[in-house]
Design an enzyme around this catalytic site. Structure first.
Site, PDB file in Angstrom:
ATOM      1  CG  ASN A 287      24.994 -17.865 -25.821  1.00  0.00           C
ATOM      2  OD1 ASN A 287      24.506 -18.983 -25.941  1.00  0.00           O
ATOM      3  ND2 ASN A 287      24.259 -16.758 -25.887  1.00  0.00           N
ATOM      4  CD  GLU A 318      22.636 -16.948 -17.618  1.00  0.00           C
ATOM      5  OE1 GLU A 318      23.181 -17.810 -18.345  1.00  0.00           O
ATOM      6  OE2 GLU A 318      21.534 -17.136 -17.082  1.00  0.00           O
TER       7      GLU A 318
END
Length: 874
Positions: A287, A318
């Site tokens: 995210n 990530e």
């Protein structure tokens, strides 16, 4: 999961006529700290969404996505619609759209216990409640109204009303101090700045009394500006004492330096928070501005350097997604690899170039690619660019092919096109498609520009590597004369009948011989391009002395299974531990494991090699992989006849104890061997030592029996039957935490009684009340290898409940149950026949369900073949 799917065709049609201007979503989560009313599961929260969008065909109908127990109101362009007429539980019908539209929906959404949507967790240590969201691929619709597909990007503006003592985080920074809630004055409302245009599946909210550490990253940009990125790292308050935020920030800053140097595109999402959250299904989720991680990465007890390396890899994986996936996003899940393969590759690549962790490619060769090799040999294998028909297909394609095979192929691409061309292609890709959506063709276009290979060459490479399935086998074939001089050398390439593609491979062939000290060292190497044919001659090696060991794919540049000539295999069986190069040893260990899985090497021969040479393995990650693979070989591939498995289990335990006592006190190897000893201990003397270590009456110099190791030791005693409820209760009183409850749950499920197995079956299959973490723990304990006879009665019921489980559970929970409870330890021809019967009788079952059962069936058939091969030794 009726009504919750979305097909690719539906998504394409919706994207054809709709574009989104923005979302405003307000969540009221004050209910999270209140008792849950009867019949509401994990409870409910208020959700209000204002969704503004355009339609290129006014008058057309469409739909929005929402999974919610109830909808209070739906207003489309000022018209109130009856929720009973337009909402079916997963979709809201949008009739008669205008050119510009506003949809306002107020709903009561459900907190999750499965890690999907908005997950609710109460900490047993202090009673505090924590929330976090997890959406990929399509669970934002459990929290607010969305167009749940990656190519309908939009800015998102979140406001969250929460208990006053909580902290709340989202993708963007809060606009200011939280304000008192307007409705009744209880709690505070947090308002967040709009995000850039992103996909719904990477939006996020994290809320609760989280412990927060902060730092800051600054960087001068080429245009004279300074990039300022506030950094945050958070975990539950009860874990704060274990939280090494400084190390997390160090890796974060190193990663930001690397990606800015290489990508030449400033991080575009403002702040960079990293939240370590409980009961998380994944390793992490990208995210933007608020990356979420499983809190297992907050280490409560001593772990090896491999664990820190693994966490750093995930942090960098990530971070790579901020560009590959978040800034530029695949159009549909067919091209999931455009983000996951790149992030998997970049996680390891950046780790070696930017951090202190230098074993990344060794770990990749030995552990990560093992995942890919297994996945790519299943009957459900698929190309890296997969055919994803719907969301259920997408959920199952977060697999070893999309991640590890894709990363391995990108490593091959860098060897093929060159590092500079690869990164220049990435830079052009980001600048050309920023905040947009792409397909394979867009990536190939920039690589054709930068590689110098041309569009046709890149298209040919793509057809071979990205658009076909299966793994090739490379084998050296050499002939030497009586003087020991090589007169002929070739690399043979094979493929299966089902997936016959032969591919071009960029490889290094290494020749190894013993030096004066007895080590196997590389005496010569040659880099070459293996043609997409069955035989590639290597004239550069003709005339050289025949070596003791030939290692094709010596530096692990390509994705293939490696085989050996007879001399090389004999050398490894006699002296694998003498191979001086860590990456060469990793490739050799990987090859032997693949041979064992393929039934070419008897399992006991593999275990004998482990017994002889694992003790000298210097790389801790490789050693821990060897322990895992040796345990799998013992449990699944060794013949079950005549006490053979017990005999070899005793040998492994004896070696583990010997190495445990000899290892450097307090070192990583000592801890790894201690854990392996706990897994393999079975004799009376072994169990007495396990009990003594647990009680503190036995000691091994330097070994700290901390809480995680205590649970591992106790699990062994409980599974054997020498410890039970009293010991489990006493241990939980020492460790009455979320981790303690999960580990106790696994221990209880492992008890060697019919009653214990029945209890697990009722909790996991007959009811849907356990949270995801406890479902996983109970399944793990249920599948204990100590008393396989206790599992036999559940083979038939498993097949009877499959369709019911798939229909009634969320896809995440259903996947865990279908995979986890498959009777793979009832390793018999009868189980295989029953699996085939179910598949034959349920050809109309959900394709995703059939895929899971087919994969389990293949693993079982492989185990039976390996057992037959191992039995040939007796």
């Amino acid at each position: 999961m009726p009504g919750t799917n979305l097909t690719r065709d539906e998504a394409r049609e919706r994207a054809r006529i709709l574009s989104v201007d923005g979302y405003q979503a307000h969540l009221d989560v004050r209910s999270a700290v209140r008792p849950v009313p009867e019949g509401e599961g994990a409870g409910r929260f208020g959700s209000r969404t204002v969704l503004r969008f355009r339609c290129s065909e006014p008058g057309a109908d469409s739909f929005a996505d929402l999974l919610a127990p109830s909808v209070r109101s739906v207003v489309l362009n000022g018209r109130a619609l009856d929720p009973a007429e337009v909402f079916d539980g997963s979709r809201i019908t949008l009739p008669g759209l205008e050119a510009e539209n506003e949809l306002v929906v107020e709903a009561d959404c459900a907190y999750s216990r499965s890690g999907e949507g908005l997950h609710r967790f109460t900490d047993p240590v202090d009673g505090e409640t924590y929330l976090y969201t997890q959406y990929e691929p399509a669970d934002a619709r459990r929290v607010f109204v969305t167009f749940e597909q990656p190519d309908l990007k939009a800015p998102f503006t979140f406001t969250v009303t929460a208990p006053a003592h909580w902290r709340v985080f989202s993708n963007s920074a809060a606009g200011g101090d939280a304000l008192p809630a307007e409705a009744d004055g209880a709690g505070l409302t947090w308002e967040f700045a709009p995000t850039p245009r992103i996909s719904s599946y990477i939006t996020a909210v994290v809320a609760g009394p989280y412990h927060l550490a902060t730092d800051h990253y600054s960087r001068a940009l080429p245009d004279g500006r300074t990039l300022e990125i506030p950094l945050g790292a958070m975990c539950r308050a009860s874990l704060a004492q274990y939280f090494d935020a400084d190390e997390i920030f160090t890796v974060t800053k190193q990663g930001l330096d690397f990606f800015h140097d290489e990508f030449d595109y400033p991080y575009p999402f403002g702040k960079y928070d990293q939240a370590f959250v409980p009961e998380y299904n994944l390793g992490a989720m990208e995210n933007p501005g608020l990356v979420t991680f499983r809190e297992d990465y907050v280490f409560r007890s001593k772990v090896t350097e491999a664990a820190y390396e693994g966490r750093a890899n995930v942090i960098l994986h990530e971070m790579a997604h901020m560009w590959f996936g978040d800034l530029v996003t695949m159009q549909w899940w067919d091209d999931l690899w455009l983000k996951e393969s790149f992030a998997d590759f970049m996680g390891t690549f950046s780790q070696l170039e930017a951090t202190r962790y230098q074993a990344g490619w060794i770990t990749f060769a030995n552990r990560r690619k093992a995942w890919a090799y297994r996945q790519d040999q299943l009957p459900t294998t698929h190309p890296i660019t997969a055919d994803i028909r719907d969301l259920e297909d997408a959920k199952l394609n977060f697999d070893g092919i999309t991640y590890a095979k894709g990363a391995a192929v990108l490593k091959q691409l860098v060897a093929y096109a060159g590092r500079d061309a690869f990164f220049e292609g990435a830079r052009r890709y980001f600048k050309r498609h920023a905040f947009g959506n792409t397909t394979l063709a867009d990536l190939l276009a920039v690589l054709a520009e930068t590689s110098g290979r041309g569009a046709e060459a890149m298209a040919e490479w793509s057809r071979a590597w990205l658009e076909t399935a299966g793994v090739n086998v490379l084998t050296p074939q050499l002939v030497a004369d009586t003087a020991g001089t090589i007169t002929s050398f070739a690399v043979l390439q094979e493929a299966t009948a089902e997936y016959p593609t032969l591919r071009p491979h960029r490889i290094v062939v290494g020749l190894y011989d013993r030096d004066a000290d007895g080590a196997l060292v590389r005496t010569h190497q040659v880099g070459l391009d293996v043609a997409a044919t069955a035989r590639t001659e290597v004239p550069e090696l003709v005339g050289r002395p025949r070596p003791a060991l030939v290692l094709v794919n010596d530096e692990d540049l390509t994705y293939c299974k490696v085989r050996f000539d007879e001399t090389s295999l004999a050398t490894l069986r006699d002296g694998l531990g003498d191979v001086a190069s860590p990456i060469a040893r990793a490739v050799a260990w990987s090859a032997l494991w693949n041979m064992t899985r393929d039934g070419l090497m008897p399992a006991r021969d593999y275990l004998d090699t482990v017994l002889r040479f694992a003790g000298s393995e210097s790389d801790i990650g490789v050693l821990q992989s060897l322990h895992q693979q040796a345990k799998s070989a013992l449990d699944l591939y060794v013949t079950p006849e005549d006490g053979v498995r017990a005999e070899w289990g005793a040998k492994l335990a004896e070696e583990a104890l010997t190495r445990l006592r000899a290892a450097e006190p307090g070192g990583d190897h000592q801890l790894a061997w201690a854990r392996f000893f706990a897994q393999t201990a079975g004799s009376q003397a072994d169990l007495q030592l396990v009990a003594g270590l647990l009680a503190g009456t036995a000691r091994i110099d330097g070994l700290t029996v901390d809480q995680e190791l205590r649970w591992a030791l106790l699990h062994t005693l409980v599974a054997i039957g020498t410890a039970g409820e009293d010991e489990l209760a006493a241990e939980l009183s020492r460790d009455d935490t979320a981790s303690g409850k999960r580990l106790q749950s696994s221990c209880r499920a492992a008890r060697p009684t019919a009653e214990a197995k029945a209890e697990v079956w009722r909790a996991v299959v007959d009811t849907d009340e356990l949270p995801n973490a406890l479902v996983e723990a109970q399944i793990s304990g249920f599948q204990s290898t100590v008393r396989r006879d206790l599992l036999t009665p559940y083979a038939e019921p498993y097949f009877e409940v499959l369709e019911k489980i798939w229909a009634e559970r969320t896809i995440e929970t259903a996947m865990r149950v279908v995979r986890g409870l498959f009777p793979h330890l009832v390793t018999t021809a009868g189980t295989l026949a029953r699996t085939d019967a179910w598949l034959g009788e349920h050809e109309g079952a959900a394709p995703a369900l059939r895929r899971l059962v087919l994969e389990c069936r293949d693993d079982l058939a492989r185990a039976l073949r390996a057992q037959d091969r191992d039995a040939s030794l007796t």
